[in-house]
Design a protein around this motif. Structure first.
Motif, PDB file in Angstrom:
ATOM      1  N   HIS A 164       0.960  -1.414  -0.168  1.00 24.17           N
ATOM      2  CA  HIS A 164      -0.255  -0.355   0.202  1.00 24.17           C
ATOM      3  C   HIS A 164       1.505   1.158   0.289  1.00 24.17           C
ATOM      4  O   HIS A 164       0.414   2.132  -0.658  1.00 24.17           O
ATOM      5  N   PHE A 165       2.284   0.827   0.540  1.00 25.30           N
ATOM      6  CA  PHE A 165       2.658   2.326   0.761  1.00 25.30           C
ATOM      7  C   PHE A 165       3.934   2.228  -0.734  1.00 25.30           C
ATOM      8  O   PHE A 165       3.575   3.899  -0.941  1.00 25.30           O
ATOM      9  N   ARG A 166       4.128   1.490  -0.995  1.00 26.62           N
ATOM     10  CA  ARG A 166       4.690   1.615  -1.777  1.00 26.62           C
ATOM     11  C   ARG A 166       3.902   2.919  -3.195  1.00 26.62           C
ATOM     12  O   ARG A 166       4.272   3.316  -3.918  1.00 26.62           O
ATOM     13  N   LEU A 167       2.287   1.920  -3.415  1.00 19.35           N
ATOM     14  CA  LEU A 167       1.428   2.479  -4.142  1.00 19.35           C
ATOM     15  C   LEU A 167       1.412   4.295  -4.075  1.00 19.35           C
ATOM     16  O   LEU A 167       1.321   5.415  -4.226  1.00 19.35           O
ATOM     17  N   LEU A 168       1.021   4.153  -2.587  1.00 17.45           N
ATOM     18  CA  LEU A 168       0.709   5.919  -1.911  1.00 17.45           C
ATOM     19  C   LEU A 168       1.688   6.383  -2.233  1.00 17.45           C
ATOM     20  O   LEU A 168       2.049   7.808  -3.199  1.00 17.45           O
ATOM     21  N   LYS A 169       3.135   5.928  -2.485  1.00 15.04           N
ATOM     22  CA  LYS A 169       4.477   6.567  -2.814  1.00 15.04           C
ATOM     23  C   LYS A 169       4.551   6.865  -4.180  1.00 15.04           C
ATOM     24  O   LYS A 169       4.439   8.117  -4.935  1.00 15.04           O
ATOM     25  N   LYS A 170       4.372   5.928  -4.621  1.00 15.38           N
ATOM     26  CA  LYS A 170       4.556   6.103  -6.368  1.00 15.38           C
ATOM     27  C   LYS A 170       3.083   7.089  -6.350  1.00 15.38           C
ATOM     28  O   LYS A 170       3.139   8.088  -7.338  1.00 15.38           O
ATOM     29  N   GLU A 171       2.106   7.054  -5.893  1.00 14.43           N
ATOM     30  CA  GLU A 171       0.843   8.557  -6.365  1.00 14.43           C
ATOM     31  C   GLU A 171       1.235   9.580  -5.759  1.00 14.43           C
ATOM     32  O   GLU A 171       0.427  10.410  -6.231  1.00 14.43           O
ATOM     33  N   GLY A 172       2.417   9.636  -5.570  1.00 13.64           N
ATOM     34  CA  GLY A 172       3.000  11.002  -4.752  1.00 13.64           C
ATOM     35  C   GLY A 172       2.006  11.413  -3.447  1.00 13.64           C
ATOM     36  O   GLY A 172       1.866  12.782  -3.148  1.00 13.64           O
ATOM     37  N   TYR A 173       1.595  10.650  -3.054  1.00 11.87           N
ATOM     38  CA  TYR A 173       0.612  10.672  -1.625  1.00 11.87           C
ATOM     39  C   TYR A 173       1.674  11.023  -0.598  1.00 11.87           C
ATOM     40  O   TYR A 173       0.357  12.338   0.370  1.00 11.87           O
ATOM     41  N   LEU A 174       1.980  11.049  -0.386  1.00 11.52           N
ATOM     42  CA  LEU A 174       3.411  11.173   0.898  1.00 11.52           C
ATOM     43  C   LEU A 174       3.460  12.687   0.898  1.00 11.52           C
ATOM     44  O   LEU A 174       4.012  13.401   1.459  1.00 11.52           O
TER      45      LEU A 174
END
Length: 401
Positions: free
Chosen positions: A44-54
């Motif tokens: 989930h956090f790999r996806l959030l990182k990829k999507e610029g969520y961080l």
């Protein structure tokens, strides 16, 4: 489903909602698996990182998106519909940067570097203050985690609990007691071999947040690790600006509640009752409960987003809304529990089955009562304020001569 509500004000809001819904749809696929295992959802956090969520709450000057309070609530509410655990875990990272951005207590060059590592490397950030022996330091306890001066730096020892994101963070901050100065301060810590992650997280709800214990064994810190002092009675980034950054918490629990609402509407329209000779959605008692759910959601959204918009627009009163922030958290989180309970009462005994998501929503939504500020603290503070206001008004009345 049923996402038509008056919190979406304009095209930008809609873009953010669409963005969050797209990410949530992918996270929802494995949310129940991580709840079942209790494992940290690295994917989930790999996806959030990829999507610029961080970088959503990082200032634009340092490469972030600098979402307003209102906007981040929109996004987090949608993510929580897919996974309360993931939304809460990433929420502490977002809340940390939001509070730092609006209060700026650190030296700017240090804050800029921390922002840069989050934007460019995907580093997460959280602050660890709670201890099993001392409780939450923000609530008035004195940390048993200590630092001692050592040459030009410090040595850190102690143990923190409820360290959300512990399995994945590479740097974080801690509140610790400086023995030589008799002061509490916030320190920036880089994870190394002297930092031990202790897997204590096996809980009823929010099982995928990785809120483990962290122990420090003579962890060496440079002089620059001291970020800011935390003085009693003085506003800091945790208490300043009315602690409005914490409004993410009720947004998350409202998201879980709306997920329960959406599920039960689908369930009720597809569940046929032989005794009714119709789908259960046609039963008057079911419609009564659905009506109650909708009212609770409407009231919660109105309170939550109304306050967020007020805070965003009226900067001159941002420091005067602490009671409203606390009341909103109290009301929305307690409403969320009632919403899930109503949804479960519609499904009946089936709601207890792990084959339905309602039992996960029920477990997750209970955790809102244990995120700060706690119910008892809210009630006491509001009561004291009301009593004081009444007494002040009596004292101002002209006295008979």
């Amino acid at each position: 489903m049923n996402d038509n509500n008056q919190t979406i004000r304009n095209a930008r809001d809609q873009q953010l909602v669409d963005y969050a819904n797209r990410i949530a749809k992918k996270i929802a696929v494995t949310a129940s698996q991580y709840d079942e295992s209790g494992a940290f959802p690295h994917e989930h956090f790999r996806l959030l990182k990829k999507e610029g969520y961080l970088k959503l709450t990082i200032p634009k000057e340092y490469g972030g998106d600098e979402l307003s309070l209102y906007e981040i609530l929109l996004v987090q509410e949608r993510l929580a519909k897919a996974s309360g655990s993931t939304a809460l875990a990433i929420g502490w990272h977002l809340m940390t940067f939001f509070s730092l951005s609006h209060f700026r207590p650190w030296k700017e060059e240090i804050f800029a570097e921390v922002c840069k590592t989050a934007v460019e490397k995907g580093y997460l950030l959280n602050v660890y203050s709670t201890e099993r022996t001392a409780g939450n330091i923000v609530r008035g306890g004195k940390p048993s985690t200590t630092v001692k001066k050592n040459g030009s730096g410090y040595v850190l020892n102690g143990r923190k609990s409820f360290a959300t994101l512990a399995p994945i963070v590479k740097q974080f901050t801690v509140l610790a007691y400086i023995e030589e100065e008799d002061k509490i301060a916030e320190f920036l810590v880089e994870k190394d071999d002297s930092v031990e992650i202790i897997d204590t997280w096996d809980v009823l709800g929010m099982r995928g947040t990785g809120s483990m214990d962290i122990a420090f064994h003579n962890t060496r810190l440079p002089e620059t690790a001291l970020l800011a002092y935390s003085e009693k009675g003085v506003f800091n980034r945790f208490t300043g600006k009315s602690s409005a950054y914490t409004l993410q918490l009720p947004a998350i629990y409202l998201g879980i509640a709306t997920a329960a609402r959406d599920f039960i509407l689908k369930y009720a329209t597809q569940r046929f009752s032989p005794s009714l000779n119709n789908y259960i959605v046609e039963a008057p008692h079911v419609q009564q409960k659905i009506g109650e759910i909708e009212i609770l959601i409407t009231v919660s959204r109105g309170l939550l987003y109304g306050l967020a918009e007020k805070w965003d627009i009226h900067q001159n009163i941002q420091d005067k809304l602490s009671h409203e922030v606390a009341v909103t958290k109290y009301t929305v989180c307690n409403n969320a529990i009632k919403i899930v309970e109503l949804a479960m009462s519609i499904a009946g005994g089936h709601s207890l089955s792990k084959s339905l998501p309602l039992e996960r929503y029920f477990r997750d939504v209970q955790c809102g009562a244990y995120n700060p500020p706690l119910n008892d603290m809210v009630l006491q503070n509001i009561a004291n304020a009301a009593i004081q206001h009444f007494q002040d008004s009596i004292n101002k009345e002209p006295q008979p001569s």
